[in-house]
Scaffold this active site. Structure first.
Site, mmCIF file in Angstrom:
data_model
loop_
_atom_site.group_PDB
_atom_site.id
_atom_site.type_symbol
_atom_site.label_atom_id
_atom_site.label_comp_id
_atom_site.label_asym_id
_atom_site.label_seq_id
_atom_site.Cartn_x
_atom_site.Cartn_y
_atom_site.Cartn_z
ATOM 1 N N SER A 207 48.422 -10.486 1.947
ATOM 2 C CA SER A 207 48.456 -11.158 0.917
ATOM 3 C C SER A 207 49.250 -10.402 -0.338
ATOM 4 O O SER A 207 49.995 -10.964 -1.320
ATOM 5 C CB SER A 207 47.223 -11.403 0.048
ATOM 6 O OG SER A 207 46.360 -10.107 0.007
ATOM 7 N N HIS A 235 45.638 -16.520 4.731
ATOM 8 C CA HIS A 235 46.705 -17.025 4.020
ATOM 9 C C HIS A 235 47.819 -17.699 4.740
ATOM 10 O O HIS A 235 49.040 -17.823 4.612
ATOM 11 C CB HIS A 235 47.699 -15.590 3.352
ATOM 12 C CG HIS A 235 46.860 -14.924 2.124
ATOM 13 N ND1 HIS A 235 46.906 -15.257 0.742
ATOM 14 C CD2 HIS A 235 45.663 -14.114 2.404
ATOM 15 C CE1 HIS A 235 46.122 -14.729 0.406
ATOM 16 N NE2 HIS A 235 45.255 -13.671 1.067
ATOM 17 N N LYS A 265 42.263 -21.448 0.002
ATOM 18 C CA LYS A 265 43.538 -21.219 -0.260
ATOM 19 C C LYS A 265 44.415 -22.556 -0.111
ATOM 20 O O LYS A 265 44.543 -23.517 -0.778
ATOM 21 C CB LYS A 265 44.450 -20.151 0.374
ATOM 22 C CG LYS A 265 43.513 -18.765 -0.066
ATOM 23 C CD LYS A 265 43.730 -17.657 0.707
ATOM 24 C CE LYS A 265 43.387 -16.243 0.103
ATOM 25 N NZ LYS A 265 41.637 -16.276 0.269
#
Length: 415
Positions: A207, A235, A265
């Site tokens: 990240s 992610h 996310k």
């Protein structure tokens, strides 16, 4: 002599003021800055402590969110959450093992397993809980962990009591060397390395650096030494092949025993998940304390994630994200900025902590939000601006971000 019940002992509490002052002096103190909505643009409030925040009068472009596909305010996702709240309830009301297991949870898990190419999946209340619960439930003897793995992986290793061996970031050769060293040491000690349970753990997309783990090479090393592989796709979930992650992009479903991720996310919701074999999921249902002793994921969150995953798989939203990523990276690099990584996360390397803070402030003054990331989050001398586009940014938004970087960079003197 016995103490009087009214005697006062020395204060054995905590000097919070001094700790906060230290953070302030080192430019490390963080503050909350509420926004009116989670989307590609919004109105932000100045940090207000415990007071009621007042929103700024200027709307800002957001290039700092993990809402990669921009689905938090998608009507279809919101409708799914509303329908689940109206039909099932706003909360699960109990642990999944008591009465908190619903058809909404099962539908999400079915879709996750299908996307990840596994037999089963299990939804957790957060990605953090998924990592900690999974590692501790497995009870590995040794964990081989990437140097830059997420804090939840690090905490899972600590809580499991396993010996943790750290290998160099995204370096399969370093991992292989650590595996060989551990094997040789066991033999020198007169032990059979096969008597130990080994787990290799890595994020797929990191990240703060935007780097992508070399999963194929990691699987090659794991199979040579008999270790299991666990990949956190926090992610990456929703962004790669068929709405999956890097595991799916590289066709490694049969070589990665444990796939994790978040729903918070790209999938525009809240919670985490683990995908793998039926036996793995049954073990976690029984032995993952962060699952057993947590109230089930809220049904509206589960329904929102299901709809977001469906959209990620069956629309052009992923392609729009990657187009914005390419446009933004090309523009920043053409100005002379160094952009790290090879994913949707675009860390603009600045180096000096104060320069990074000044650049972030300059960008913010031009109504673009992209935060400075500095030590101890990243190593000294590698402070950066973490830039992340969304699929819902249009061309003008990307141009606006680039123009803010150019003007602020010239003002600060980093261009």
């Amino acid at each position: 002599m016995a103490l009087s019940p009214f005697s006062r002992m020395a204060d054995r509490g905590f000097d919070l003021e001094e700790r906060l002052e230290t953070l302030e002096e080192n430019d490390l103190k963080r503050s909350l800055s509420p926004v009116d909505r989670v989307a590609e643009r919004g109105y932000f409030a100045e940090p207000s402590g415990g007071d009621l925040p007042v929103l700024d009068s200027a709307e800002a472009l957001v290039f700092a969110s993990n809402n990669y596909l921009g689905l938090t305010d998608d009507q279809r996702v919101q409708d799914a959450a509303r329908q689940a709240a109206a039909t099932v309830g706003t909360g699960a009301g109990a642990s999944r093992l008591v009465t908190g297991d619903t058809m909404v949870h099962r539908d999400l898990e079915r879709l996750l397993a299908e996307t990840k190419g596994t037999e089963r999946a299990l939804a957790f209340s957060s990605g953090y809980a998924a990592n900690v619960g999974t590692i501790t439930a497995l009870e590995p003897d040794v964990v081989f962990s990437d140097k830059l793995n997420h804090a939840s992986i690090i905490d899972g290793c600590r809580l499991s009591g396993a010996e943790t061996v750290v290998y160099d970031h995204c370096d399969a050769a370093s991992l292989r060397s650590k595996l060989a060293e551990r094997t040789d040491q066991a033999r020198r000690d007169g032990r059979d390395p096969a008597d130990e349970a080994w787990l290799i753990v890595t994020d797929s997309v990191f990240s703060m650096d935007g780097t992508v783990a070399p999963l194929t090479a990691i699987c090659d090393a794991a199979e040579e030494y008999g270790a299991w592989v666990m990949v956190d796709e926090a992610h990456a979930t929703g962004l790669y092949a068929n709405g999956g992650g890097v595991v799916q992009a590289e066709g490694l479903e049969d070589r990665v025993q444990i796939q994790l991720g978040t729903l918070s996310k790209a999938l525009a919701s809240q919670g985490g998940y683990v995908a793998g074999s039926t036996e793995l999921i049954e073990l976690l249902i029984n032995d993952a304390r962060s699952f057993v002793f947590s109230t089930g994921l809220a049904p509206p969150a589960a329904a929102a994630a299901s709809e977001a995953l469906h959209i990620a798989r069956h629309s052009d939203v992923r392609e729009r994200l990657w187009e914005n990523v390419a446009h933004l990276r090309d523009g920043l690099e053409s100005m002379g900025f160094e952009v790290l990584g090879s994913s949707q996360i675009l860390p603009v390397l600045v180096g000096d902590r104060q320069d990074a803070l000044a650049l972030a402030d300059g960008i913010r003054e031009r109504d673009v939000v992209a935060p400075a990331i500095r030590p101890p989050t990243v190593p000294e001398g590698t402070s950066r601006i973490r830039v992340v586009p969304m699929a819902t940014h249009d061309q003008d938004d990307v141009i606006g971000c680039l123009e803010a970087f150019r003007a602020a960079g010239e003002e600060v003197g980093v261009l």
